[in-house]
Design a protein around this motif. Structure first.
Motif, short mmCIF file in Angstrom:
data_model
loop_
_atom_site.label_atom_id
_atom_site.label_comp_id
_atom_site.label_asym_id
_atom_site.label_seq_id
_atom_site.Cartn_x
_atom_site.Cartn_y
_atom_site.Cartn_z
N THR A 279 53.29 -35.67 11.90
CA THR A 279 52.12 -36.23 11.22
C THR A 279 52.33 -36.22 9.71
N VAL A 280 52.87 -35.13 9.19
CA VAL A 280 53.13 -35.02 7.75
C VAL A 280 54.09 -36.11 7.30
N GLN A 281 55.06 -36.44 8.15
CA GLN A 281 56.05 -37.46 7.80
C GLN A 281 55.50 -38.88 7.89
N PRO B 173 50.56 -38.69 6.63
CA PRO B 173 50.13 -37.48 5.91
C PRO B 173 48.64 -37.43 5.62
N SER B 174 47.97 -38.57 5.55
CA SER B 174 46.52 -38.53 5.27
C SER B 174 45.75 -37.88 6.41
N ALA C 67 47.01 -35.11 7.94
CA ALA C 67 47.58 -33.77 8.08
C ALA C 67 46.73 -32.72 7.37
N MET D 163 46.35 -32.78 3.19
CA MET D 163 47.08 -33.56 2.20
C MET D 163 46.13 -34.44 1.38
N ASP E 41 55.25 -32.38 -3.88
CA ASP E 41 54.20 -33.16 -3.22
C ASP E 41 53.08 -33.53 -4.18
N ASP F 249 49.64 -42.40 2.84
CA ASP F 249 50.57 -42.45 3.97
C ASP F 249 51.93 -43.02 3.57
N GLN G 224 55.58 -40.43 1.27
CA GLN G 224 56.85 -39.86 1.69
C GLN G 224 58.03 -40.79 1.41
#
Length: 233
Positions: free
Chosen positions: A109-111, A114-115, A117, A125, A160, A175, A178
């Motif tokens: 999800t982070v990858q 991210p919105s 996470a 995030m 980040d 999103d 990354q």
């Protein structure tokens, strides 16, 4: 309306070991990190700074100190600590290896999204991006009011955090952040105007920063069709 130089802290032992340090206290620059940060300071030579702001974490405060050492400019303003520029609160992820975290479902999800996470026991995030961008936008307005529209200032923070500020400047959804890369002690530059932000450089690790700044003392707000004339040097 001001140029912001975003500097990521220099390398730490946690970075070198692939550990997500987060807000763990006592994480400091290693020998490589100190030299990276001093080199970044030397790159800032010849640029007059209206303000220097830093995350409260040790590795960023040490980077801010090393920047000042590298610049060797006695007129530099004192470093202002801004809690809003602190590292993401990774909660239970803090102190764990990136290799282990890559096996977690949340990692995907982070990858990719991210919105959506939120770190277990930590922050989301989205909350991170909101606090960081709001703080940067508010401070750049104050600096412009106090020092004029051509003021240049530095913010020392974390990967980040800097990526979130750059994504905002680029008009990217969180999103997409990354897709950005921000190395230790790298410098990214954003010029803020009433019309829009302009990203002048991203993840820069070599060369004098003054060569990347606009040629005109007070450039217009419109984008230069065709690319413009570049810097004054």
């Amino acid at each position: 309306m001001t140029i912001l130089l975003l500097v990521r802290h220099g390398r730490t032992a946690a970075n070198a070991a692939g550990i997500l340090a987060g807000r763990t206290p006592g994480v400091r620059l290693d020998a490589t990190g100190w030299e990276q940060a001093r080199a970044a300071g030397r790159r800032l030579a010849g640029v007059t700074l209206a303000a220097q702001v830093s995350s409260p974490l040790e590795r960023c405060l040490e980077t801010a100190r090393a920047l000042r050492e590298g610049r060797g400019d006695a007129s530099d303003p004192e470093v202002i600590v801004d809690e809003a520029l602190s590292e993401v609160d990774y909660g239970a992820w803090s102190g764990r290896s990136l290799a282990d975290l890559a096996g977690e479902e949340l990692w995907r999800t982070v990858q990719a999204h991210p919105s959506a996470a939120r770190f277990p026991g930590g922050e989301s995030m989205v909350a991170m991006a909101q606090r960081a961008v709001s703080a940067i936008r508010a401070r750049q307005d104050r600096i412009a009011d106090e020092n004029g529209a051509e003021a240049v200032w530095v913010a020392v923070s974390h990967g980040d955090i800097i990526k979130a500020v750059l994504a905002d400047a680029l008009g990217l959804h969180l999103d997409q952040f990354q897709r950005l890369v921000v190395h230790p002690a790298s410098v990214s530059a954003v010029r803020y105007t009433p019309a829009r932000p302009y990203v002048l450089t991203l993840n820069s690790s070599s060369g004098p920063i003054r060569d990347l700044l606009p040629a005109e003392a007070r450039p217009g707000e419109d984008a230069a069709v065709g690319g413009g004339a570049g810097s004054a040097t």
